[in-house]
Design a protein around this motif. Sequence first.
Motif, PDB file in Angstrom:
ATOM      1  N   GLN A  16       0.813  -1.209   0.000  1.00 27.27           N
ATOM      2  CA  GLN A  16       0.000   0.000   0.000  1.00 27.27           C
ATOM      3  C   GLN A  16       0.852   1.267   0.000  1.00 27.27           C
ATOM      4  OE1 GLN A  16      -3.394   0.429  -0.358  1.00 27.27           O
ATOM      5  NE2 GLN A  16      -3.288  -1.716  -0.890  1.00 27.27           N
ATOM      6  N   ALA A  17       2.017   1.205   0.640  1.00 23.73           N
ATOM      7  CA  ALA A  17       2.869   2.399   0.697  1.00 23.73           C
ATOM      8  C   ALA A  17       3.275   2.839  -0.699  1.00 23.73           C
ATOM      9  CB  ALA A  17       4.090   2.143   1.567  1.00 23.73           C
ATOM     10  N   SER A  18       3.520   1.894  -1.601  1.00 20.88           N
ATOM     11  CA  SER A  18       3.907   2.277  -2.966  1.00 20.88           C
ATOM     12  C   SER A  18       2.751   2.973  -3.673  1.00 20.88           C
ATOM     13  CB  SER A  18       4.377   1.058  -3.754  1.00 20.88           C
ATOM     14  OG  SER A  18       3.313   0.153  -3.945  1.00 20.88           O
ATOM     15  N   VAL A  19       1.523   2.562  -3.357  1.00 18.12           N
ATOM     16  CA  VAL A  19       0.344   3.224  -3.928  1.00 18.12           C
ATOM     17  C   VAL A  19       0.297   4.678  -3.464  1.00 18.12           C
ATOM     18  CG1 VAL A  19      -2.185   3.242  -3.930  1.00 18.12           C
ATOM     19  CG2 VAL A  19      -0.961   1.082  -4.150  1.00 18.12           C
ATOM     20  N   LEU A  20       0.669   4.916  -2.213  1.00 18.21           N
ATOM     21  CA  LEU A  20       0.673   6.286  -1.679  1.00 18.21           C
ATOM     22  C   LEU A  20       1.738   7.123  -2.368  1.00 18.21           C
ATOM     23  CD1 LEU A  20       0.241   5.609   2.144  1.00 18.21           C
ATOM     24  CD2 LEU A  20      -1.523   5.996   0.402  1.00 18.21           C
TER      25      LEU A  20
ATOM     26  N   GLN B  22      -5.098  10.216   1.936  1.00 16.79           N
ATOM     27  CA  GLN B  22      -5.993   9.775   3.005  1.00 16.79           C
ATOM     28  C   GLN B  22      -7.089   8.852   2.464  1.00 16.79           C
ATOM     29  OE1 GLN B  22      -7.235  13.432   4.853  1.00 16.79           O
ATOM     30  NE2 GLN B  22      -5.203  13.836   5.667  1.00 16.79           N
ATOM     31  N   LYS B  23      -7.596   9.141   1.269  1.00 12.87           N
ATOM     32  CA  LYS B  23      -8.608   8.272   0.664  1.00 12.87           C
ATOM     33  C   LYS B  23      -8.027   6.893   0.378  1.00 12.87           C
ATOM     34  CE  LYS B  23     -11.309  11.967  -1.455  1.00 12.87           C
ATOM     35  NZ  LYS B  23     -11.605  12.686  -2.699  1.00 12.87           N
TER      36      LYS B  23
ATOM     37  N   GLN C   6      -9.213   3.156   2.171  1.00 12.64           N
ATOM     38  CA  GLN C   6      -9.660   1.955   1.454  1.00 12.64           C
ATOM     39  C   GLN C   6      -9.192   0.669   2.134  1.00 12.64           C
ATOM     40  OE1 GLN C   6      -8.172   2.663  -2.515  1.00 12.64           O
ATOM     41  NE2 GLN C   6      -9.887   3.992  -3.046  1.00 12.64           N
ATOM     42  N   VAL C   7      -8.133   0.763   2.940  1.00 13.64           N
ATOM     43  CA  VAL C   7      -7.656  -0.432   3.653  1.00 13.64           C
ATOM     44  C   VAL C   7      -8.022  -0.372   5.134  1.00 13.64           C
ATOM     45  CG1 VAL C   7      -5.812  -0.923   2.008  1.00 13.64           C
ATOM     46  CG2 VAL C   7      -5.326   0.507   4.012  1.00 13.64           C
ATOM     47  N   GLY C   8      -8.907   0.576   5.482  1.00 14.23           N
ATOM     48  CA  GLY C   8      -9.426   0.635   6.842  1.00 14.23           C
ATOM     49  C   GLY C   8      -8.669   1.515   7.806  1.00 14.23           C
TER      50      GLY C   8
END
Length: 131
Positions: free
Chosen positions: A1-5, A22-23, A27-29
Amino acid sequence: QASVLRDVSTGLPALMRASKVQKKVAQVGFDWDSPLEALPKVHEEAEEVREELEASRDPAEELGDLLFSCVNVARLCGLEPELLLKSATDKFISRFSSMENAIISDGKSLEGLTLREMDVYWYQVKSAQKS
């Protein structure tokens, strides 16, 4: 997920980028359930800014955290922080202009008044605009 950020464009306006990040984590809670739950974080970050200022340290990092927290509350309210800040800036300009006009109408000038004296005019204008 960090790479998505990290993939969220750095070319975006900062408030918009913060909201998009933040959105993504929401998505991962990793999010509050409501703006009321997120609001205490704003107060916590504001307190950290105060602590830095009182200690005569650079508050830049804490101010950034404060803004990020405010973006979170706005996002949870379903509002766009970029538009909110634009609107707040426009409102400030309008109030300042009205305050200055009131001061001039009283035969005074901004340069001749203390901040406390200007605040009296500011709150008169603010009150009149709200009603």
